[in-house]
Design a protein around this motif. Structure first.
Motif, short mmCIF file in Angstrom:
data_model
loop_
_atom_site.label_atom_id
_atom_site.label_comp_id
_atom_site.label_asym_id
_atom_site.label_seq_id
_atom_site.Cartn_x
_atom_site.Cartn_y
_atom_site.Cartn_z
N UNK A 15 0.81 -1.21 0.00
CA UNK A 15 0.00 0.00 0.00
C UNK A 15 0.85 1.27 0.00
N UNK A 16 2.15 1.12 0.15
CA UNK A 16 3.04 2.29 0.06
C UNK A 16 2.99 2.90 -1.34
N UNK A 17 2.58 2.15 -2.35
CA UNK A 17 2.47 2.74 -3.69
C UNK A 17 1.50 3.90 -3.72
N UNK A 18 0.64 4.01 -2.70
CA UNK A 18 -0.31 5.12 -2.62
C UNK A 18 0.32 6.36 -1.99
N UNK A 19 1.46 6.17 -1.35
CA UNK A 19 2.12 7.30 -0.67
C UNK A 19 3.11 7.93 -1.65
N UNK A 20 2.55 8.60 -2.64
CA UNK A 20 3.34 9.15 -3.74
C UNK A 20 3.87 10.52 -3.37
N UNK A 21 5.18 10.65 -3.37
CA UNK A 21 5.80 11.96 -3.20
C UNK A 21 5.75 12.73 -4.51
N UNK A 22 6.09 12.05 -5.62
CA UNK A 22 6.07 12.70 -6.92
C UNK A 22 6.00 11.66 -8.02
N UNK A 23 5.50 12.10 -9.17
CA UNK A 23 5.42 11.30 -10.37
C UNK A 23 6.18 12.02 -11.47
N UNK A 24 7.07 11.29 -12.14
CA UNK A 24 7.80 11.85 -13.27
C UNK A 24 7.43 11.08 -14.52
N UNK A 25 7.04 11.80 -15.56
CA UNK A 25 6.79 11.20 -16.86
C UNK A 25 7.67 11.89 -17.89
N UNK A 26 8.41 11.06 -18.63
CA UNK A 26 9.32 11.58 -19.65
C UNK A 26 10.31 12.57 -19.05
N UNK A 27 10.69 12.31 -17.80
CA UNK A 27 11.71 13.10 -17.13
C UNK A 27 11.22 14.35 -16.46
N UNK A 28 9.95 14.66 -16.56
CA UNK A 28 9.39 15.90 -16.00
C UNK A 28 8.39 15.57 -14.90
#
Length: 427
Positions: free
Chosen positions: A397-410
């Motif tokens: 369930x730690x996958x829900x504790x998102x600090x940040x998401x990067x897509x294509x390096x941004x």
């Protein structure tokens, strides 16, 4: 057998917001190099292929990973910006190989952004894409959004009262003609449904799905099947199916099914587990779900023995096939942007090791899609990754504790997305 390999973790710095350390050039005040390269270091790195690196470092440049290794061993030019991820875990963005996306451009783009908010970098719309939009938007870069693939229109027997998007076929020639028409647009899969929907319809027969599979393979296309029964699972395997978009749901799999599958080791299972029927805390959805809606959802998240029984069949089947060495990928069905996290938890609830589930949802799903640019953190692949507050191999369930998401390096602007999505949902 689990492919999870790890080295002992070093002591962790306290978690918190990311600390960006811009390292100035050291030699006589020389200017920083003309590059957008950034070094990320100190995190526990879930690579996506079953490997885990502690105290890792990786470089992102021009939207791709260029170097991956241990902190201190990755050589970068002086002046390269560094992001300290000590105490965090990094993993590839999730690859959702079974969803159904809207066929309105604005709605589709918004849903892809909502999916990105929850950590998905790729979503495959399986069989309900009417018109050309799924193809037009295939692999399109939606700002702050996941990319998408499409199976276009799927193929099934007539199902009056359900969606009329799929091809309804009643003869071998109709089945082959539907595939030939699909082939002109080169879908990422040919999707078929083999299910009588609880006795409501005559399901797609063995003769017809065999014709679909044969014609698809002649056209250089792969076929993925919605399936329900053990009998049809065996028939589809004999007919040359490439992947299943659900597990067997009517009964526990038997030795014959396992043997048939092991004779065809490249056939992939996308489990799409059902509602587990257990009470759950949904407060983690408050970022994008308005309070009133979340309250209604929470009220329905109760223990339901009938749902638990249905879940139990598919859970046992998933574990048995996984233990038999069947390749497992990942998908959620439907269009819920946060269902990826529920599916991850349910696969672990079923009995798969968390490390194997994470590999299935990243590198495994990318392999199913035959994509060598996503799903694994290695040099040359798109820099689609999540930064988490904790270790999902210890607690999924730690996958829900998102600090940040990067897509294509941004970095995805999750705060802006949350404000817009929550506001739109409340209207």
């Amino acid at each position: 057998m689990s492919r999870f390999r790890s080295r002992p973790a070093p002591a962790r710095a306290p978690s918190g917001s990311l600390v960006l350390l811009l390292v100035l050039a050291a030699c006589g005040g020389e200017p920083a190099p003309a590059t957008d390269a950034t070094l990320y270091e100190g995190a526990r790195l879930i690579v996506g292929d079953g490997t885990v690196l502690d105290n890792a470092a990786f470089v992102v440049e021009d939207g791709r990973f260029t170097l991956v290794g241990q902190a201190g061993a990755v050589d970068v030019p002086a002046g390269t910006p560094r992001i300290d991820l000590a105490g965090k875990t990094v993993m590839p963005a999730l690859v959702n190989a079974h969803v159904h996306l809207p066929t309105d451009r604005a709605e589709r783009a918004t849903l892809l952004q909502h999916m990105a908010y929850y950590g998905a970098g790729m979503a495959v719309s399986l069989g309900l894409d009417d018109g050309d939009l799924g193809y037009v938007m295939r692999d399109e870069v939606v700002p702050d959004g996941a990319r998408s693939l499409t199976a276009g229109r799927g193929i099934t027997s007539p199902e009056p009262g359900r969606t009329e998007v799929p091809y309804w076929v009643t003869s071998e020639e109709e089945a082959r003609a539907a595939v030939r028409e699909l082939a002109t647009q080169r879908p990422d899969f040919v999707k078929i449904w083999v299910d009588d929907r609880g006795g409501q319809y005559e399901r797609l027969s063995e003769t017809l799905y065999t014709a679909v599979i044969d014609e698809a393979h002649a056209q250089g296309l792969r076929v993925i099947a919605h399936v329900f029964s053990l009998e049809d699972g065996k028939g589809l395997l004999r007919a040359g199916i490439d992947a299943f978009a659900h597990g067997i749901r009517d009964q526990d799999v038997d030795d014959e099914l396992v043997a048939l599958w092991q004779e065809r080791p490249n056939v992939v299972l996308v489990p799409n587990l059902p509602d587990p029927g257990v009470a759950q805390d949904l407060s983690w959805l408050s970022g994008t779900v308005p309070a009133a809606e979340l309250e209604r959802m929470q009220a329905n998240a109760t223990d339901r023995p009938q749902a638990q029984a249905s879940f139990g069949i598919q859970a046992r089947n998933l574990v048995r096939l996984h233990q038999a060495g069947i390749p497992i990928a990942f998908g959620t069905d439907g269009s819920s942007p946060w269902a990826v996290h529920q599916e991850l938890e349910d696969m672990v609830r079923a009995g798969m090791p968390a490390a194997d589930v994470l590999a299935a949802a990243t590198g495994g799903a990318a392999a199913l899609l035959q994509r060598t640019d996503i799903g694994v953190i290695e040099s040359g692949r798109s820099a689609d990754f999540l930064v988490l507050d904790g270790d999902p191999t210890a607690d999924i369930t730690v996958t829900r504790r998102i600090d940040s998401v990067y897509l294509r390096g941004t970095a995805v602007d999750r705060e802006a997305l949350a404000t817009r999505l929550k506001g739109a949902a409340a209207q």
